[in-house]
Design a protein around this motif. Sequence first.
Motif, mmCIF file in Angstrom:
data_model
loop_
_atom_site.group_PDB
_atom_site.id
_atom_site.type_symbol
_atom_site.label_atom_id
_atom_site.label_comp_id
_atom_site.label_asym_id
_atom_site.label_seq_id
_atom_site.Cartn_x
_atom_site.Cartn_y
_atom_site.Cartn_z
ATOM 1 N N SER A 62 47.748 35.248 32.360
ATOM 2 C CA SER A 62 47.136 36.201 33.284
ATOM 3 C C SER A 62 45.634 36.259 33.096
ATOM 4 C CB SER A 62 47.736 37.597 33.095
ATOM 5 O OG SER A 62 49.101 37.579 33.413
ATOM 6 N N ARG A 98 50.649 36.618 40.100
ATOM 7 C CA ARG A 98 49.849 37.549 40.905
ATOM 8 C C ARG A 98 50.790 38.468 41.663
ATOM 9 N NH1 ARG A 98 44.483 37.057 42.883
ATOM 10 N NH2 ARG A 98 44.045 38.251 44.769
ATOM 11 N N ALA A 99 50.492 39.755 41.646
ATOM 12 C CA ALA A 99 51.226 40.739 42.446
ATOM 13 C C ALA A 99 50.205 41.555 43.223
ATOM 14 C CB ALA A 99 52.059 41.644 41.548
ATOM 15 N N ASP A 113 45.732 47.075 35.606
ATOM 16 C CA ASP A 113 44.823 46.164 36.293
ATOM 17 C C ASP A 113 43.461 46.793 36.571
ATOM 18 O OD1 ASP A 113 46.902 43.873 37.300
ATOM 19 O OD2 ASP A 113 47.808 45.869 37.378
ATOM 20 N N THR A 167 49.081 43.033 39.280
ATOM 21 C CA THR A 167 49.835 42.035 38.529
ATOM 22 C C THR A 167 50.321 42.567 37.194
ATOM 23 O OG1 THR A 167 48.428 40.345 39.552
ATOM 24 C CG2 THR A 167 49.776 39.669 37.669
ATOM 25 N N GLN A 170 54.235 43.414 36.138
ATOM 26 C CA GLN A 170 54.806 42.674 35.011
ATOM 27 C C GLN A 170 55.333 43.626 33.943
ATOM 28 O OE1 GLN A 170 54.354 38.753 34.262
ATOM 29 N NE2 GLN A 170 56.260 39.564 33.457
ATOM 30 N N VAL A 221 54.520 38.856 45.555
ATOM 31 C CA VAL A 221 54.534 38.435 44.154
ATOM 32 C C VAL A 221 54.622 36.916 44.079
ATOM 33 C CG1 VAL A 221 55.715 38.603 41.926
ATOM 34 C CG2 VAL A 221 55.675 40.583 43.481
ATOM 35 N N TYR A 228 55.123 33.873 41.436
ATOM 36 C CA TYR A 228 55.645 33.767 40.077
ATOM 37 C C TYR A 228 55.921 32.308 39.736
ATOM 38 C CZ TYR A 228 60.223 33.056 42.252
ATOM 39 O OH TYR A 228 61.268 32.559 42.992
#
Length: 460
Positions: free
Chosen positions: A14, A330-331, A367, A398, A402, A454, A456
């Motif tokens: 990340s 990434r979200a 974040d 993100t 997570q 999302v 992944y």
Amino acid sequence: MKFSKLGLLTLLISLFILNSCKNQDAIGLGVDDANQLHGSMVVDSNIVINTVLEDTVSTTGLAKTPLAYFNDPEFGTTESSIATALTLPGNTSYTLPTGVITIDSVRLILPYAEGFYGDSLTSKFKVDVHQLNERFLSNKTYYNNKQWNYNTDLLGSKTFTARPHDTISVYNIIKGAPDTLIKVAPQIRIPIDPAFPQYYLFGPASLRTSINAFQSAVMGLYINLDKAQTTGPGGNLLFTLDSARVSVYYRTNNGGTLDTAVVTMPVPAAGHAAQIKHVYSTKVQTALNSTATTNSLVYLQGLAGLRAKISFPDVKNMFDSLQNNVIINRAELVLTPAPGTTIPYAPAPKLTMYRFDLAKQRIRLQDASTSDPRGVNGPSFFGGYYNSATNEYHFLVTAYIQDLMLGKSVDYGTFIAPADPALTNLVNISPTASYPDRVIIQGNNSPYSIKLNVIYTKIK
């Protein structure tokens, strides 16, 4: 793979990804450039979001203090009045000038602050000034729901059109020299009854011996907009009250020598507060009272108005079929304003997002937190800014998603609310009484429902 190893690997990957990306509002998840992330994408649209009331908030000493009457066709009416203290000239005991004093005029000067929201083209306002019946105490904290006791007799009033960006010309009174015409910053100048300073400033000597004696007698001022005399939808105005003052223009006759001068009674720093009242429309009240799992429309409003409570019930089970052997690259949470939001009802330019800790205290998402290594990229990377080209808001969440998936973080309450776009150096999570903008967000059951995108990578 054990979760402890997965967490460490997630952190390292990340950090590498976040440090290589630009501002997320400019990129988005679908941009095909050098910063595009590779992996699979899943869209979570089962998001629970509802309209809730904002917390009460201190309005004492705001940098921008609201004065409002806004008849919003979607939200209902918002009213904000102002209470202020006054102090003696120079904030000390005051000695009268020599000679016979004659007051020419008196003005309450309210300098505009940036941030008007409403109709400044067709609406006219009438501002009324009263004297408080209770003393304003500058060392006390006042909240937006404080009800002030004031004298209904008028000290002054003025009908005006909101012009928060227009300078005006006034005479600069210079003692012992000719008066000159100068331009001053945008402001409202309200005529005040000369009898007010004639008694409290030029009257009994006991009122001028100390600040305490003066303020105990004057009590303070109460300033509000006359809603019966407001034409059109009205609006929310903001003022820099640390620079507000009552200016007294007077002449002296000292043994036949005539001169003009001005003396001011300033509003002291932290000597002002706002009283804010919202009366919501049937649509908003229905959303507030709704027992549905999620609302189709969500109402967000500044001036300590409305926020949204949001949760992600599917996050923990999102990757069950993959035995949770995934890394979230990434979200991104995407919110879309409802149609019909144009000037003077344009979407708020910035939103904020925050969560509760175990004690129900506001804290930043991972974040957005400078104490979390995954949030070191700053507020512009975290997002929340309105993009007029796409008609969307984006939040990069993100690390938060997570941690929810891995059970490292518990959702004690997560919220979205309007935020002041002028605050660019931090993610502000406090309730605001000095920012008036609003927006209607589409919840679920529409083509532009709120969604969580999302990206992944599956770990083999």
